[in-house]
Write an enzyme that holds these catalytic residues in place. Sequence first.
Site, PDB file in Angstrom:
ATOM      1  N   GLY A 221     -48.931  37.813 -10.747  1.00  0.00           N
ATOM      2  CA  GLY A 221     -50.051  38.451 -11.632  1.00  0.00           C
ATOM      3  C   GLY A 221     -50.440  37.401 -13.370  1.00  0.00           C
ATOM      4  O   GLY A 221     -49.381  37.207 -13.691  1.00  0.00           O
ATOM      5  N   SER A 222     -50.245  38.861 -13.835  1.00  0.00           N
ATOM      6  CA  SER A 222     -49.791  39.137 -15.627  1.00  0.00           C
ATOM      7  C   SER A 222     -50.083  39.957 -16.189  1.00  0.00           C
ATOM      8  O   SER A 222     -50.436  41.017 -15.849  1.00  0.00           O
ATOM      9  CB  SER A 222     -50.908  37.369 -15.641  1.00  0.00           C
ATOM     10  OG  SER A 222     -50.753  36.978 -15.219  1.00  0.00           O
TER      11      SER A 222
END
Length: 820
Positions: A221-222
Amino acid sequence: MNYSFRGPFLRCVLATLATFTLAACGEDTVPEPPPIAAPGYEATIRRTRHGIPHITARDLGSAAFGQGYAFAQEHVCALADQVLKVRSERARFLGAGAGNANVASDFGYLALDVYGRAREALPRLPADVKSMIEGYVAGYNRYLEEVGPAGLPPGCVNAAWVRPISDVDLMAYHVSLALLMSSYQFVAAVTNAQPPTTTGGMRITVPSPEAFKELRDHDTGSNGWAIGAERSRGGRGMLVANPHFPWQGELRLWESHLTVPGVMNVYGASLLGVPGVLIGFNENVAWTHTVSAGQRMTLYRLKLVPGKPTHYLYDGQERQMTAREHTILVRLPEGSLTNVKRTLYSSHVGPMLAIPGATDWTSTVAFTYRDANLENSTLLAQFHAMNRARNLQEFKEAFATIQGIPWVNTLAADRDGNTWYADAAATPDLSSAAIDAWRTASSGADPQATLFLRNLNLVLLDGSTSVNEWVATPGGRSPGLIPFARVPQLARRDFVFNANDSYWLTNPAEPLPDLSPLHGPTRRSQQPRSRMNLVMLTEQTAEGASGADWKFTLDELQAAILSNRGLVAEMLRPGVVERCQATPTATYQGRSVDLTRACAILAAWNGRFDVDSVGAVLWREFIGTYLVNQLLNKGTLFDTAFDVNAPFTTPGTLTPAPAQGEDPMLVKLAQAVTLLASSNIALDAPLGTVQFTPRRGLRIPMHGGHNRDGVANVVNYGTIQSTLIDVPPPRARLLNGETGLTADGYVITSGSSFLMALEFTDTGVQARALMTYGQSSNPASPYYSDQTELFSGKQWRDIRFTEEQILGDPALVVQSVSAP
């Protein structure tokens, strides 16, 4: 001057053809790329330290030409391989592949018709976007022409499959990128979908159902923070970009700076082969992205007509699937080519798919799906409009008018101190009746739908009724997509953030209302990493991330995102230590384990996952004895249940020890101690001696943690890619699948990639960055691991954006490139 970097690439993976069906007919033909007649391009490439190209040109086409040329210098083989993929020609040049992987890829992309879709979409693109595609293609081809087949890196030197590309080739690749969180996962499953009456033919190896979750896992993800005037020391906008992506393959990011005087001046990172900038900034707006928790597709279970496995019931009527025969060329082990054919099927909503053990095609049921991004041809137009936005309002208008965001949230800040969040990713629009039926089904009424949501985060619907069709609401990019006016979005002057949970807690001071569940779940426990993000953004102490004044400086943003604080350790470590010290023994596998030293190590540990952290390895293996869902709910680990009114402090507190018998928590600690001892890893081993990334024969120590650790800076071992070159190194024997511990330690090949911290000031933009794996995929390049070493030491570098900054770089190298 012209230059190129050469060095050993990992060789393409070749394998033999297993079983296939021969055909006399010709293969599905994709035309050979035509010779490129460039309209005349000129660009100047100025490379600063660490190989960052700053490209200036008189027009957008020439700027893209320079970008395509500079990109090819570092990643020529990667794009050539991706073009081979979307042209369905891997088996022709590389053979069938292990488990017929290349054959499956070729047939799968033919079934999705990415090339045909690209050919149809290209003429409809805005003129400026089309000129950038044409320029990028011309720049890439110019590099190929200059170096010749023998001058390519070893990964593709003299390879027949490295050829000049066409505008359609590049456009088809962009169409395929839009499918990352949807059809990308199902290419082999589409090829594998055959009626149960089919005998013989080709055997396709399809990943297990659990493998499909890797792309949707939170470790891929981030983190994204947009800080507004109210939380900024300078009173203007600030940004943190921290995407977590693979360090190999087509999902690498590549950094560049494009300037067309009076038209565009944008800096940032893009996925390989994409003109312009996907994450970055211009003089007025800065933005980043995180992978959305929403749905990009819906699966449908079809009820088949008895005795007719390719006919299904729909609103009580019989419908026949569409069958199309495809033919590809396959290279045999001795080098000859043969035709291979396969009939693939689709329903009225999309391709059929078959995942063994999950979506098997039987005599009574079959499975199909609809993809929200299969018709997304506006990805590049979307980002091009963002790159050129002169203010936040223009930036937002790009979303409202183009609606080309495929699978990410967006977080933006402007120079005036405004911030904005939107999950504008393409999302199916279902009616209230369909949503209600699915909620009931996925809450236990339909065991299969329940498992798909719980284990794979996928929506499975009843395909026998029109109730579950997508709703064609006016205003959507394509019929059946939620229009921009109804997507989650929030504007604030303090901050907005996302760490891959849904839109709900973009800012806890203003939780967003419930919208379509296909945007992601709300009012439920947040993953540990999201909670750590929220703690750092909201804590008001002198020792907190934003200091005593509760306003961030650029230095504080940098320090926070790489602080490697572990949320789970901050919450539970004191209680674990207290109980361990009170009872320093536990029984595991029938043996008494002395916990005295383990207790002392955890008591002295500061709860961080830095290179020199002693205790991080022990704690990770201890927490790794618990399942992920035990970190999200009250139970064996947490005693306090999730409270919707305290979403980033609950669940919390340690579950107490039982009144009688051994303490289960101490047994878990004994299990971790035993595992490390049997693995010859000292309990007091600093994290960096166990966690590393292999580069040029070296073990570069790595800091960072996992999502389950509650560490913002995620690093892990990832294998997500479709490229056959620049592949992750193999790991030693896996000792703990929950933590990734192998006999050789924690091998890092994914996670934090392009790190950027930025602030707008009264005089312009001040920004710092790190590309954790470097600018080049060529191991012989000086830009292959230079920034990996910087990342290991948390040494950020200044971004050079102004002319003064660029010209002041002592490492500056200038190159002029052109095409007639």
